[in-house]
Design a protein around this motif. Structure first.
Motif, PDB file in Angstrom:
ATOM      1  N   HIS A 130       0.817  -1.233   0.000  1.00 20.86           N
ATOM      2  CA  HIS A 130       0.000   0.000   0.000  1.00 20.86           C
ATOM      3  C   HIS A 130       0.842   1.271   0.000  1.00 20.86           C
ATOM      4  O   HIS A 130       0.415   2.300   0.530  1.00 20.86           O
ATOM      5  N   GLY A 131       2.018   1.226  -0.614  1.00 17.29           N
ATOM      6  CA  GLY A 131       2.782   2.443  -0.801  1.00 17.29           C
ATOM      7  C   GLY A 131       2.241   3.261  -1.957  1.00 17.29           C
ATOM      8  O   GLY A 131       1.400   2.818  -2.743  1.00 17.29           O
ATOM      9  N   GLY A 132       2.710   4.504  -2.064  1.00 16.41           N
ATOM     10  CA  GLY A 132       2.335   5.371  -3.169  1.00 16.41           C
ATOM     11  C   GLY A 132       1.003   6.062  -3.020  1.00 16.41           C
ATOM     12  O   GLY A 132       0.615   6.866  -3.864  1.00 16.41           O
ATOM     13  N   ALA A 138      -3.502  13.625   6.957  1.00 13.78           N
ATOM     14  CA  ALA A 138      -2.970  12.862   8.093  1.00 13.78           C
ATOM     15  C   ALA A 138      -1.452  12.775   8.008  1.00 13.78           C
ATOM     16  O   ALA A 138      -0.873  12.798   6.913  1.00 13.78           O
ATOM     17  N   ILE A 139      -0.811  12.645   9.167  1.00 16.38           N
ATOM     18  CA  ILE A 139       0.638  12.468   9.191  1.00 16.38           C
ATOM     19  C   ILE A 139       1.043  11.134   8.571  1.00 16.38           C
ATOM     20  O   ILE A 139       2.220  10.922   8.259  1.00 16.38           O
ATOM     21  N   ASP A 140       0.067  10.260   8.375  1.00 20.55           N
ATOM     22  CA  ASP A 140       0.337   8.989   7.697  1.00 20.55           C
ATOM     23  C   ASP A 140       0.993   9.221   6.341  1.00 20.55           C
ATOM     24  O   ASP A 140       1.755   8.381   5.862  1.00 20.55           O
ATOM     25  N   GLU A 141       0.666  10.344   5.699  1.00 18.98           N
ATOM     26  CA  GLU A 141       1.226  10.664   4.387  1.00 18.98           C
ATOM     27  C   GLU A 141       2.753  10.622   4.424  1.00 18.98           C
ATOM     28  O   GLU A 141       3.395   9.962   3.599  1.00 18.98           O
ATOM     29  N   HIS A 145       5.421   7.585   2.814  1.00 17.42           N
ATOM     30  CA  HIS A 145       6.455   7.834   1.821  1.00 17.42           C
ATOM     31  C   HIS A 145       7.850   7.570   2.389  1.00 17.42           C
ATOM     32  O   HIS A 145       8.761   7.156   1.654  1.00 17.42           O
ATOM     33  N   ALA A 146       8.016   7.785   3.693  1.00 17.78           N
ATOM     34  CA  ALA A 146       9.297   7.440   4.313  1.00 17.78           C
ATOM     35  C   ALA A 146       9.539   5.938   4.252  1.00 17.78           C
ATOM     36  O   ALA A 146      10.659   5.479   3.958  1.00 17.78           O
ATOM     37  N   ARG A 164       3.272   6.626  -8.747  1.00 24.49           N
ATOM     38  CA  ARG A 164       3.829   7.578  -7.779  1.00 24.49           C
ATOM     39  C   ARG A 164       5.125   7.048  -7.162  1.00 24.49           C
ATOM     40  O   ARG A 164       6.067   7.805  -6.922  1.00 24.49           O
ATOM     41  N   ILE A 165       5.190   5.757  -6.906  1.00 27.53           N
ATOM     42  CA  ILE A 165       6.422   5.162  -6.373  1.00 27.53           C
ATOM     43  C   ILE A 165       7.566   5.329  -7.374  1.00 27.53           C
ATOM     44  O   ILE A 165       8.694   5.655  -6.997  1.00 27.53           O
TER      45      ILE A 165
END
Length: 387
Positions: A130-132, A138-141, A145-146, A164-165
């Motif tokens: 579930h990357g990209g 939310a700080i989840d963003e 990406h980190a 996006r990845i």
């Protein structure tokens, strides 16, 4: 991709929310020749406040390799950040003992980021599910990406996320778009009869049935109280049975729980539900008339049921969505209007044949095949940035 020799794969789960998505993958990895499965259980799973859901994992028969305690003492930003540090140390010790050949992480929680950082000096490659994706509210963003940049293999749930990845400089051979593995479980889980769901909830499920999940507004913590207050006021103003699930262990979750528990105490047709089980939750998605809140479940799982979703506020802004999602601002009048539109029979009828943008429900075997065949040699660890 042909099997490439025996390997041990460690899967990390930190909450009931990711565990449900991981079950099909755990089963696929368990059944793949040459793969030894490890399970690292951490975070909210070990907290009585969130139902001590490690008990569910044990009851499901999964051997646990390590339990990593990292639940914060409170829901303040300082304690949540400190808990991530405690988790990093715990994962480091656990990975050092277990020495998996690769670890699998899902999503964007700080607990998952702690696991990714712990694996780095141990030179254990990371695979990321579930990357990209984008969640602007939310700080989840940033955490997501980190983790992408710390990961060595990527399993995005949809082609736009794979793109996006690649935009982030990842090499194309590392990116495998397989779909969302959590959808695999929807078809195989036995449906819980409505009467049994009512027994688990402790409330007759009269129609309309409203399923509610609301998480703290982590990028606007000062807004959490106001927004959950507006949601509660909207729920007071609509008719129907309201089933509320608990939020994630984010900054501000106690305020969300307190306000919604007060609503449940004052509104007779309302319950807070903490122990539905995977079959119960998925059956509620099937039985509900509308879902309300700001959970990713409304965007990822609900389309598979043609379930209308009233998505409140900015938490899921930017995420791929199907036509079942009605976006509203966190204001009571807008939420009520969204619920009324969602309950309109014409809107529900318009969702017939809806295609879920997150996949076809066959992701887990594809992911397991990649993991069984990937070369775990030095090339996997030596990442290169692609301009």
């Amino acid at each position: 991709m042909e099997p490439a020799g025996k390997r041990t794969i460690g899967v990390v789960t930190v909450a009931r929310s990711d565990y449900g998505h991981l079950i099909p993958l755990l089963e696929a990895l368990r059944d793949t020749p040459g793969i030894t499965l490890q399970l690292y259980v951490a975070g909210a799973h070990l907290s009585p406040r969130f139902g001590h859901t490690v008990d569910v994992i044990v009851a499901d028969g999964w051997p646990i390799t390590e339990r990593v305690e990292m639940s914060p003492d409170s829901d303040t930003a300082e304690d949540v950040a400190a808990a991530a540090g405690i988790g990093l140390a715990g994962f480091a010790r656990g990975f050092a003992r277990g020495r998996p050949d690769l670890i699998m992480l899902l999503g964007d929680r700080l607990e998952m980021l702690a696991a990714a950082v712990a694996a780095l000096p141990l030179t254990i490659p990371v695979a990321h599910l579930h990357g990209g994706e984008v969640t602007e509210g939310a700080i989840d963003e940033q955490a997501r990406h980190a983790i992408t940049k710390l990961a060595h293999l990527h399993f995005p749930a949809a082609e736009p996320y794979a793109g996006r990845i690649l935009q982030m400089g990842e090499e194309s051979w590392r990116v495998h778009c397989c779909g969302a593995p959590g959808l695999d479980r929807l078809a195989r889980l036995a449906s819980v009869p409505r009467e049994e769901l009512a027994r688990r909830v402790g409330l007759p499920l009269l129609r309309p049935t409203l399923l509610v999940t609301f998480h703290p507004v982590t990028l606007e913590p000062e807004e959490t109280g106001r927004q959950v207050g507006e949601l509660a006021a909207a729920l007071e103003a609509v008719n129907g049975t309201v089933i509320i699930t608990y939020p994630g262990a984010d900054v501000g979750h106690r305020e969300v729980i307190s306000r919604l528990e007060a609503l449940a105490a004052s509104r007779p047709e309302t319950r807070m539900a903490i122990g539905l089980g995977e079959d119960g939750y998925c059956s509620l998605l099937r039985e509900a008339d509308v879902m309300i809140g700001n959970s990713s479940s409304g965007l990822i799982e609900a389309p598979s049921f043609g379930l209308p979703v009233v998505n409140v506020g900015s938490r899921q802004r930017g995420r791929l969505r199907a036509a079942n999602v009605i976006d509203v601002e966190p204001a009571r009048n807008e939420i009520v209007a969204g619920v009324r539109r969602a309950l309109d029979p014409a809107f529900r009828a318009s969702l017939a044949g809806l295609v879920n943008p997150y996949g076809d429900g066959h992701a887990a075997p594809r992911i397991a095949k990649v993991l069984a065949g990937v070369d775990l040699g030095p090339r996997l660890l030596r990442k290169q940035f692609v301009d």
